[in-house]
Structure formats: structure tokens, C-alpha cells
Design an enzyme around this catalytic site. Structure first.
Site, PDB file in Angstrom:
ATOM      1  CG  ASP A   1      -7.315   3.664   2.535  1.00  0.00           C
ATOM      2  OD1 ASP A   1      -8.208   3.303   1.744  1.00  0.00           O
ATOM      3  OD2 ASP A   1      -7.250   4.817   3.004  1.00  0.00           O
TER       4      ASP A   1
ATOM      5  CE  LYS B   1      -2.167   1.371   3.751  1.00  0.00           C
ATOM      6  NZ  LYS B   1      -1.716   2.789   3.949  1.00  0.00           N
TER       7      LYS B   1
END
Length: 219
Positions: free
Chosen positions: A138, A120
Site C-alpha cells: 500500500d 493488493k
């Protein structure tokens, strides 16, 4: 969603916010990398509060290493898991100096090889700093992807791969920012604000959440 619905979905988000940006304050790719690494299990507002003075003094890996782990902790004590994060930031700064001449690499594998940097974080840096069409999934994007039907998946990676498959140009560059902001401010975790959502008619979530006044009237 059908392809036509997806195009309409992003067209509306784009019209509402043509130039979305990360809410993490940063001055260059290095401070962005540090800010994203610090943001795990923390809010952007909290990270920005902690890094305001830090980034005014420290904006390169060399300066961070000179500051040291204890010096960094003094700046970020208000952020969750600050001990581990301080250790990782110093370690990744040392790795950037040792392996990349102090520069943030424009490469996913190289980024993920840095201490404390996962997929991420790498996706955020590649997208925001270097303009890559990546999707940093997320909790907000995971929720919005599944709730709306845009990109359903049981894991963040599954949602990311689905987004990569279904999001068309010219929306790919800014898609993850639109989805994060939508999830943060409209499609909220506990109670989505469907009554003011500009894409509610395209969304698979049912039943739609009524306006607060309507809920009180029917109580």
C-alpha cells in the site's frame, strides 16, 4: 540495505511487535475480503466504524446478497467511493456464491477475478486469512520501502517483487504488517519521526528528522 542489515531491521521490528495484525476488524475470510475492498482510499478506522454493525449482521456472501446494494450503502455511506464499493461487494459476493460455493478462494488468480479485487487486496487476504508469505504494497509500504532503501521501486509491483526477493525467513509472514504499521505510526508521509524510530541507523533516509523540541530550539 545489505542482507545483514535487513535481518537486523526486521529483528528489531519483530522484537518490538512479535505478533502484528491487520487493524481492519473482521470475523472470517469473507468479512476480511469485504473490509479490505472497502479500505481503498479510506482509513482503517473509518472502515471499522462503518462495518461494526454491518459485520454483526452480515458475515457471509449469502447474507450480503440478501442485504442488497442499497442496504449495504446505508452502512457504508461514510466511506469514500461508497457507491462503487457497494456495487463491487455485492458483485463479488454473487461471484463467490456462483463460482466458489460461498467460500473465499485461497488462490491469487481466483481472488483477482472477483469484482473490485486487485493484487493488493488479494495479497492481504492470502496473508492474513490463509498464512501465505505475500507482500501487500500500500502507500505506507511503498514509502517505507523506498525511503529506507529496503526495497526501492517506481511502482507498487516493483516494490512487492523486491520485498519478495530480499525479505528472509522467519520474517516473511509478518513483514508487510510490520512495514504498514511502521509507515502508519513512525515513518509518516509528511514528517517521519526518525527520533523515535528503532531502525533509524539502518535507514538510508537523510537528513534524519530531529525531535520536535530540537527543531524549536534551532528555529
Amino acid at each position: 540495505m545489505t542482507r545483514a542489515e535487513i535481518v537486523e531491521f526486521f529483528s528489531r521490528l519483530a522484537a518490538d511487535n512479535p505478533h502484528p495484525q491487520t487493524e481492519l476488524a473482521h470475523t472470517n475470510p469473507y468479512t476480511l475480503l469485504v473490509a479490505v475492498a472497502l479500505s481503498a482510499q479510506a482509513t482503517d478506522v473509518g472502515v471499522n466504524r462503518a462495518t461494526r454493525r454491518l459485520f454483526a449482521e452480515v458475515d457471509t456472501p449469502e447474507k450480503m446478497v440478501a442485504l442488497g446494494e442499497e442496504g449495504l450503502k446505508a452502512h457504508i455511506r461514510t466511506i469514500g467511493l461508497f457507491n462503487t464499493k457497494a456495487k463491487n461487494v455485492i458483485a463479488l459476493s454473487e461471484a463467490l456464491i456462483r463460482d466458489h460455493m460461498g467460500e473465499v478462494p485461497e488462490d491469487r488468480a481466483a481472488l483477482e477475478a472477483l469484482p473490485g479485487v486487485g493484487r493488493k487486496t488479494a495479497n492481504v487476504v492470502l496473508n492474513t486469512a490463509f498464512g501465505h508469505e505475500t507482500f501487500a504494497v500500500d502507500t505506507h509500504i511503498f514509502r517505507v520501502g523506498n525511503r529506507t532503501g529496503l526495497a526501492r521501486g517506481k511502482t507498487p509491483l516493483a516494490v512487492e517483487l523486491k520485498l519478495d526477493k530480499v525479505v528472509p525467513r522467519p520474517f516473511r509472514l509478518h513483514a508487510h504488517h510490520w512495514l504498514i504499521l511502521h509507515g502508519r505510526y513512525v515513518c509518516k508521509a509528511r514528517t517521519p519521526e526518525c527520533w523515535r524510530c528503532i531502525v533509524s541507523d539502518l535507514c538510508a533516509f537523510k537528513p534524519k528528522t530531529p525531535p520536535p523540541m530540537a527543531k524549536r530550539a534551532t528555529a
